[in-house]
Motif scaffolding. Structure first.
Motif, PDB file in Angstrom:
ATOM      1  N   ILE B  41       0.704  -1.407  -0.194  1.00  0.00           N
ATOM      2  CA  ILE B  41      -0.002   0.287  -0.332  1.00  0.00           C
ATOM      3  C   ILE B  41       0.610   0.990  -0.091  1.00  0.00           C
ATOM      4  N   GLY B  42       0.525   2.759  -0.699  1.00  0.00           N
ATOM      5  CA  GLY B  42       1.281   3.456  -0.878  1.00  0.00           C
ATOM      6  C   GLY B  42       2.944   3.334  -0.646  1.00  0.00           C
ATOM      7  N   GLY B  43       3.045   2.829  -1.758  1.00  0.00           N
ATOM      8  CA  GLY B  43       5.000   2.386  -2.835  1.00  0.00           C
ATOM      9  C   GLY B  43       5.566   2.019  -1.239  1.00  0.00           C
ATOM     10  N   MET B  44       4.507   1.121   0.145  1.00  0.00           N
ATOM     11  CA  MET B  44       5.658   0.774   0.699  1.00  0.00           C
ATOM     12  C   MET B  44       5.608  -0.902   1.009  1.00  0.00           C
ATOM     13  N   ARG B  45       7.228  -1.305   1.279  1.00  0.00           N
ATOM     14  CA  ARG B  45       7.821  -2.456   1.158  1.00  0.00           C
ATOM     15  C   ARG B  45       6.049  -3.679   1.508  1.00  0.00           C
ATOM     16  N   PRO B  46       6.375  -4.766   0.364  1.00  0.00           N
ATOM     17  CA  PRO B  46       5.818  -5.431   0.584  1.00  0.00           C
ATOM     18  C   PRO B  46       5.921  -6.653   2.487  1.00  0.00           C
ATOM     19  N   PHE B  47       5.017  -7.276   2.970  1.00  0.00           N
ATOM     20  CA  PHE B  47       5.069  -7.915   3.868  1.00  0.00           C
ATOM     21  C   PHE B  47       6.811  -8.456   4.110  1.00  0.00           C
ATOM     22  N   SER B  48       7.063  -9.569   3.745  1.00  0.00           N
ATOM     23  CA  SER B  48       8.259 -10.582   3.463  1.00  0.00           C
ATOM     24  C   SER B  48       9.175  -9.678   3.797  1.00  0.00           C
ATOM     25  N   LYS B  49       9.237  -8.415   2.397  1.00  0.00           N
ATOM     26  CA  LYS B  49      10.447  -7.946   2.678  1.00  0.00           C
ATOM     27  C   LYS B  49      10.510  -6.652   4.942  1.00  0.00           C
ATOM     28  N   LEU B  50       9.786  -6.552   5.373  1.00  0.00           N
ATOM     29  CA  LEU B  50       9.409  -6.106   6.423  1.00  0.00           C
ATOM     30  C   LEU B  50      10.020  -7.186   7.452  1.00  0.00           C
ATOM     31  N   VAL B  51       9.691  -8.418   7.379  1.00  0.00           N
ATOM     32  CA  VAL B  51       9.707  -9.477   7.577  1.00  0.00           C
ATOM     33  C   VAL B  51      11.627 -10.089   7.719  1.00  0.00           C
ATOM     34  N   LEU B  52      12.039  -9.563   6.558  1.00  0.00           N
ATOM     35  CA  LEU B  52      13.373 -10.004   6.603  1.00  0.00           C
ATOM     36  C   LEU B  52      14.450  -8.483   7.551  1.00  0.00           C
ATOM     37  N   GLU B  53      14.034  -7.630   7.031  1.00  0.00           N
ATOM     38  CA  GLU B  53      14.314  -6.883   7.796  1.00  0.00           C
ATOM     39  C   GLU B  53      14.542  -7.456   9.845  1.00  0.00           C
ATOM     40  N   MET B  54      13.481  -7.688  10.105  1.00  0.00           N
ATOM     41  CA  MET B  54      12.583  -8.346  11.180  1.00  0.00           C
ATOM     42  C   MET B  54      14.143  -9.223  11.096  1.00  0.00           C
ATOM     43  N   ILE B  55      14.037 -10.215  10.503  1.00  0.00           N
ATOM     44  CA  ILE B  55      15.003 -11.170  10.469  1.00  0.00           C
ATOM     45  C   ILE B  55      16.708 -11.168   9.999  1.00  0.00           C
ATOM     46  N   ALA B  56      16.890  -9.723   9.967  1.00  0.00           N
ATOM     47  CA  ALA B  56      18.011  -9.344   9.698  1.00  0.00           C
ATOM     48  C   ALA B  56      18.531  -8.999  11.027  1.00  0.00           C
ATOM     49  N   ILE B  57      18.024  -8.083  11.826  1.00  0.00           N
ATOM     50  CA  ILE B  57      18.565  -7.652  13.065  1.00  0.00           C
ATOM     51  C   ILE B  57      18.225  -8.201  14.584  1.00  0.00           C
ATOM     52  N   ALA B  58      17.379  -8.977  14.517  1.00  0.00           N
ATOM     53  CA  ALA B  58      17.668  -9.826  15.814  1.00  0.00           C
ATOM     54  C   ALA B  58      18.080 -10.848  16.458  1.00  0.00           C
TER      55      ALA B  58
END
Lengths: 159, 159
Positions: B41-58
């Motif tokens: 929505i509104g040019g945001m990242r798809p949910f997979s990309k948001l989850v991959l960010e979480m995975i790359a952090i924790a």
């Protein structure tokens, strides 16, 4: 291994929360007046309603915890302008500051039946207030993006 | 007044976070495969990309904190299926459990230059991981609602 290591004290958690509340305040400000009260996606509540939920929880819950009285959840505050919401938001900032520091170390681990409905240790109740705010504010970010408005940076917490 | 009251210990925060991660896992599962990788929505990242960010952090962040080594932020893991994401999610659950309890009380208050970029006390870094997950998951809730899918209840944290 030190699984019982203390993570942070209540003053640090208060500062953390008020930082989040500063950000939420800026997200409220970023909404055009009309969209704050009317815009929604997928049948969800408009952002004003999500903010009013936060307002109905934070100050009243802390008062209730400190006073040791069970009060019912009250969402009757029903403003129609952004200015009214921001004024109430700022009043609750002071309420939170006043009551938060009165929760003693022992009490954070005690059970409390919040609003006569949510029986959890007080530290879990407090984390819930913060988490719920972040959750709904994240939804506000999508609303802003869908409206073509750039939201504030997530990591900027200063006023 | 007791502003220095300890709020919770690291085991309680770990349980709190893994409860959130259980919920995030169910949100991932709730997405249709295609929408997980494509819907936005509104040019945001798809949910997979948001989850991959979480995975790359924790997990990587905790390893880095415990080992005391500065590693660069690495988002190169690039799965193409929900199953791969869930498998990695579960692997990171174990990494988090292993490393989290190794952070001592003293270290939670120490500064750490996470990914060579974010110089904050470790307790603030850890709260950031959790807050960032809640923030992006809240955005996932809007995606699901926009897709006509009922998300899991926010307050259900059990696996």
């Amino acid at each position: 291994m030190n699984a019982n290591a203390k993570v942070l004290d209540s003053q640090q958690l208060l500062i953390h929360w008020q930082g989040h509340r500063n950000l939420t305040r800026r997200v409220i400000e970023a909404f055009p007046e009309k969209d704050l009260f009317e815009f929604s996606i997928g049948g969800m509540r408009p952002f004003s309603k999500l903010v009013l939920e936060m307002i109905a929880i934070a100050g009243p819950a802390l008062k209730s915890i400190v006073d040791g009285t069970i009060t019912e959840f009250d969402e009757s505050f029903n403003p129609t302008t952004k200015v009214e919401i921001l004024k109430k938001w700022d009043e609750e900032t002071e309420v939170i500051n006043e009551y938060f520091s009165q929760i003693s170390e022992e009490r954070f681990q005690e059970m409390f039946n919040l609003f006569g409905q949510y029986e959890f240790p007080i530290y879990q109740n407090v984390l819930y207030f913060i988490d719920n705010e972040i959750h709904h504010r994240g939804q506000g970010y999508v609303y802003l993006r869908a409206l073509g408005i750039e939201p504030p940076f997530f990591w900027e917490r200063e006023r």
